[in-house]
Each structure stands twice: as structure tokens, then as C-alpha cells.
Design an enzyme around this catalytic site. Structure first.
Site, PDB file in Angstrom:
ATOM      1  N   GLU A 166       0.810  -1.222   0.000  1.00  0.00           N
ATOM      2  CA  GLU A 166       0.000   0.000   0.000  1.00  0.00           C
ATOM      3  C   GLU A 166       0.848   1.278   0.000  1.00  0.00           C
ATOM      4  OE1 GLU A 166      -3.902  -1.862   2.309  1.00  0.00           O
ATOM      5  OE2 GLU A 166      -2.764  -0.259   3.279  1.00  0.00           O
ATOM      6  N   GLU A 364      -5.365  -8.818   0.786  1.00  0.00           N
ATOM      7  CA  GLU A 364      -6.013  -8.464   2.049  1.00  0.00           C
ATOM      8  C   GLU A 364      -7.488  -8.221   1.793  1.00  0.00           C
ATOM      9  OE1 GLU A 364      -4.429  -5.218   4.405  1.00  0.00           O
ATOM     10  OE2 GLU A 364      -2.364  -5.777   3.902  1.00  0.00           O
TER      11      GLU A 364
END
Length: 460
Positions: A166, A364
Site C-alpha cells: 500500500e 487483504e
């Protein structure tokens, strides 16, 4: 209806080094930005719980992996902590850290769990941060050197590498919205940070391909699909395009296509805040795209055309769109995030149609719930039906996307165990495996046993 996933599908979960490892008395780990921030501003951390304890994986990793083996994971993602392996970010490698990671990966492999290893999960070594962190061009070089050391040390055991998790988060939270260190608000700094992260990722990929390692290397991106309030309104559509360029395509395009989105470049030119670059950079980015993409999906982004006044002091992404509160949304009340299962399908179809159907996996997806102890039954197991339903509803859409040709290879939930989470500490629990912070006892939740059946059947 019974749903079956492709043979060899990756079933597992994710974690990170800084959220699980903890610290030992007199260990050699260098200070990261999180260690430093907790020392200087502990009041920012929920209930004063900092990064030193977390879930004590350094001394409990065998128990964690035993539970993962019992559930049936065939893969598990975590990260190496840069400040543990190389305490000052560059220079001397700590032999105790090397020994620990070898033990950790060996234990995974012995239990039939393939290690998926990420190199950077928001944990900049403080020595480098003091020199500017991602604002400093030298950090890009240091990251490439760190990556090469990891490939040389562990490349015989790790076949799935990821450069960063991220990377938009250090940009947003560190340099726009003040939720991560150094907590400043400056779009020009944010742009430089993002550019250096993208370049560092490409440089690490170049180092991997120059090494003797086999396997694959990718990146983990949190892709938050952007929906316009009125899909038929050109102004709302354009607002969605620009929000997507800021928060998704800023890293997705260079990682997969080797280019930056033209809409974002036009905005930066208009504002006069293009990042500082060097002549060969764009070639490095163009020639070192990812083999594999990890997709973190939690919630959608809903926007509409800009109607509210622009900020006067500092340009911000929100100068180009307004957020839209969809009245029909479902909400996870503990996290405040919208639950929109179809977003995971739309993301995979977007990758199929606009990004060459790159091999990817859900890296995720999860649901944090506060005070899960109230759902403990007489035998001590947490009955988290809500998590089972959440995963099941998302997996249905993952399967639909695969049936329609999306090249999705697996599903990892966040997280394997309950873990420490940045400023929220242990407020919300996410894991298949519960951890008692007082005793450090690990207990598989009802969702973990349900997931075991899913893995055994390769579907549900």
C-alpha cells in the site's frame, strides 16, 4: 450452489513485521518511524499501546504457524522489517535478524506454508527518516540495496516477493492527512514521496531480475474502486476519474504499465509540483513492472463533482471532487468503513480489462470488530459468524470474476492473527486466530475452522 476455485488456489492470510514481531529487551532492531513516534507522542496511540509489544512473533511464531497449519493455509504473507535486518537502514546487517527470518521461513516451509514476503510495510528506519525518508533520493538507493540483501539472503526459501504494501498510505497518511509520521500537510511533498516509492519499487524489481533468484516479484496495492454519484453525469464521471488517478492509478499504472496516469500528470503540471526526477528514472520504471499484483480490498470510494469550496491554504486531492455518502450503504460500525462486496469483483474485472489481466490475488480483505471477547463461547472459542459471512460474500464475487476470466490466483484475509494496528493498537480484531494479550495464548476462531473447510473443499 457450490462454488469451487481453481486448482492450486492460494489460501491464507496476511500480516506484517511491524504489526506482529514486537521487540525483545536488548535486541538489535533499529528505531523505525513508529518506534520514534511512540517515544515522542505516545498519546496518539490507542490506550498507549505502541509497537514494542504487538503479538510477540519473535518468540511465538511457532504457535502462530501451528494454528495456520491446522487451518490449512498453503501460503502466508508477512514482511521483513528493514530496521530489524539493517538497523540503520543501510550498512551493517544484523546477524540475529538474519537468523530469525531464516527460522521463520523454514518453519513456514516445514508446515507446508509458502512464504509470501513483502519488503516495506510503512516502517521507514528512523536514521533514513532523519535524512528525509522518502523525500530523499538517497532512500531510493538504500531501498534497492536492502532489497538485494534480502534476495541474496532468503531467495532460496522465498519465491514470492513484494516490494511494498500500500505505497499510497505513506503518501496520504504521512504527507496529506496527518495520521502517520511525520504528519505534515503538503501535496508537493506527497507527490515527491509517491514518486520515490514508485521508483524504489521498480529499482527493487530490477535488482531481483539481476539476481540469481527464481520466483516472482510484485507489489501490494490497496485498490479502492471509485464510483460516481451519477454514472450518467459527465462531471461526476470526471470526478471519479480524477479521484482514481490520485489514489489508485498513481501506483497501479507505474507498477503494471510502467507509466503514470496522464490525468494526474496534467494536474501536477497545472499546480507546478511535478516531482524532481533524473533522466534514467522513467526507463527504470517502464522496464521493471511487476510479475504479480496483490490486491487489498476493503471498501469503495464514492465521489461526485466538486461543489464545496476549495481549500485556500494548500492544494489537496479533494480540490477535484467531493465525497458522496451513499444512503443505501452497509457499514462496519467498528471501523466506519462501507461494506460493498461487489467492489472486489469490479476491481478484478478492471484489472482484466484495463491492465492486461495481470496475474493477481486478493492479498487483504477483512473485517475488524471491537471487543470480540463478548462472542466467546463456553469452550473459549470466539464465534465470529459475522466474519464468516463477510468472507463468504466477498469470495462469491471473487469466484464470479474468475469465472468471467479474471486472472485471480488466491485469497488472503487480513489477518492471520489478531495484531497491533498502527494508531488503533488492538481496538479492532481481524484475525482467524485470537490472541490473549495477557497470556499470549493463541485460539482459532470459528471463522478459522470454517476457513479450514473452505480450503479442504477448495470452495464452499
Amino acid at each position: 450452489m457450490t462454488i469451487h476455485f481453481p486448482e492450486g488456489f492460494w489460501w491464507g492470510a496476511a500480516a506484517s513485521g511491524p504489526q506482529t514481531e514486537g521487540r525483545l529487551t536488548n535486541d538489535n532492531k533499529g528505531t523505525s518511524i513508529w518506534d520514534h513516534w511512540y517515544t515522542t507522542n505516545p498519546e496518539k496511540f490507542f490506550q498507549g499501546q505502541g509497537p514494542g509489544q504487538t503479538t510477540q512473533v519473535l518468540t511465538h511464531f511457532q504457535e502462530d504457524l501451528r494454528c495456520m497449519e491446522e487451518i490449512g493455509f498453503n501460503s502466508f504473507r508477512t514482511s521483513i522489517q528493514w530496521s530489524r535486518l539493517i538497523p540503520k537502514g543501510r550498512g551493517k546487517v544484523d546477524p540475529e535478524a538474519v537468523a530469525f527470518y531464516h527460522q521463520y521461513f523454514d518453519e513456514m516451509l516445514a508446515r507446508g506454508i509458502e512464504p509470501f514476503v513483502n519488503l516495506y510495510h510503512f516502517d521507514m528506519p528512523m536514521t533514513l527518516q532523519n535524512e528525509g525518508g522518502w523525500l530523499n533520493r538517497e532512500t531510493v538507493t538504500a531501498f534497492g540495496d536492502y532489497a538485494k540483501i534480502c534476495f541474496d539472503l532468503f531467495g532460496d526459501k522465498v519465491k514470492h516477493w513484494f516490494t511494498q504494501n500500500e505505497p499510497i498510505v505513506p503518501v496520504e497518511m504521512g504527507y496529506l492527512y496527518q495520521q502517520h509520521y511525520p504528519a505534515v500537510v503538503d501535496l508537493s511533498m506527497a507527490v515527491q514521496v509517491g514518486y520515490h516509492e514508485a521508483l524504489a519499487s521498480a529499482l527493487a524489481i530490477q535488482k531481483f531480475r539481476q539476481s540469481a533468484c527464481d520466483g516472482q516479484i510484485g507489489i501490494i496495492l490497496n485498490l479502492t474502486p471509485t464510483y460516481p454519484k451519477d454514472p450518467q453525469d459527465p462531471a461526476d464521471q470526471q470526478a471519479a476519474v480524477l479521484a482514481d488517478a490520485f489514489f489508485n492509478r498513481s501506483f497501479l499504472d507505474p507498477a503494471v504499465k510502467g507509466t503514470f496516469p496522464k490525468e494526474l500528470v496534467a494536474i501536477l503540471d497545472d499546480l507546478g509540483i511535478r516531482p524532481v526526477t533524473e533522466a534514467a528514472d522513467l526507463t527504470v520504471i517502464r522496464d521493471n513492472t511487476v510479475d504479480l499484483l496483490g490486491v487489498n480490498y476493503y471498501q469503495p470510494r464514492r465521489v461526485q463533482q466538486k461543489r464545496s469550496p476549495k481549500q485556500e491554504q494548500q492544494p489537496m486531492p479533494e480540490d477535484y471532487f467531493d465525497y458522496y455518502d451513499w444512503p443505501d450503504k452497509k457499514i462496519n460500525p467498528y471501523r466506519g468503513w462501507e461494506i460493498y462486496e461487489k467492489g472486489i469483483y469490479d476491481t478484478l474485472i478492471n484489472l482484466r480489462d484495463n491492465y492486461g489481466n495481470i496475474p493477481c490475488f486478493i492479498s487483504e480483505n477483512g473485517m475488524g470488530v471491537e471487543d470480540e471477547g463478548r462472542f466467546k463461547n463456553a469452550s473459549g472459542m470466539i464465534e465470529d459468524d459475522y466474519r464468516i459471512q463477510f468472507v463468504k460474500d466477498h469470495l462469491r464475487y471473487v469466484h464470479q470474476a474468475i469465472e468471467e476470466g479474471a486472472h485471480c490466483l488466491g485469497y488472503h484475509m487480513w489477518a492471520a492473527t489478531d495484531n497491533w494496528s498502527w494508531l488503533n493498537a488492538f481496538k479492532n480484531r481481524y484475525g482467524f486466530i485470537s490472541i490473549d494479550l495477557e497470556t499470549q495464548e493463541r485460539t482459532i476462531k470459528q471463522s478459522g475452522y470454517w476457513f479450514k473447510e473452505v480450503i479442504q473443499e477448495n470452495g464452499f
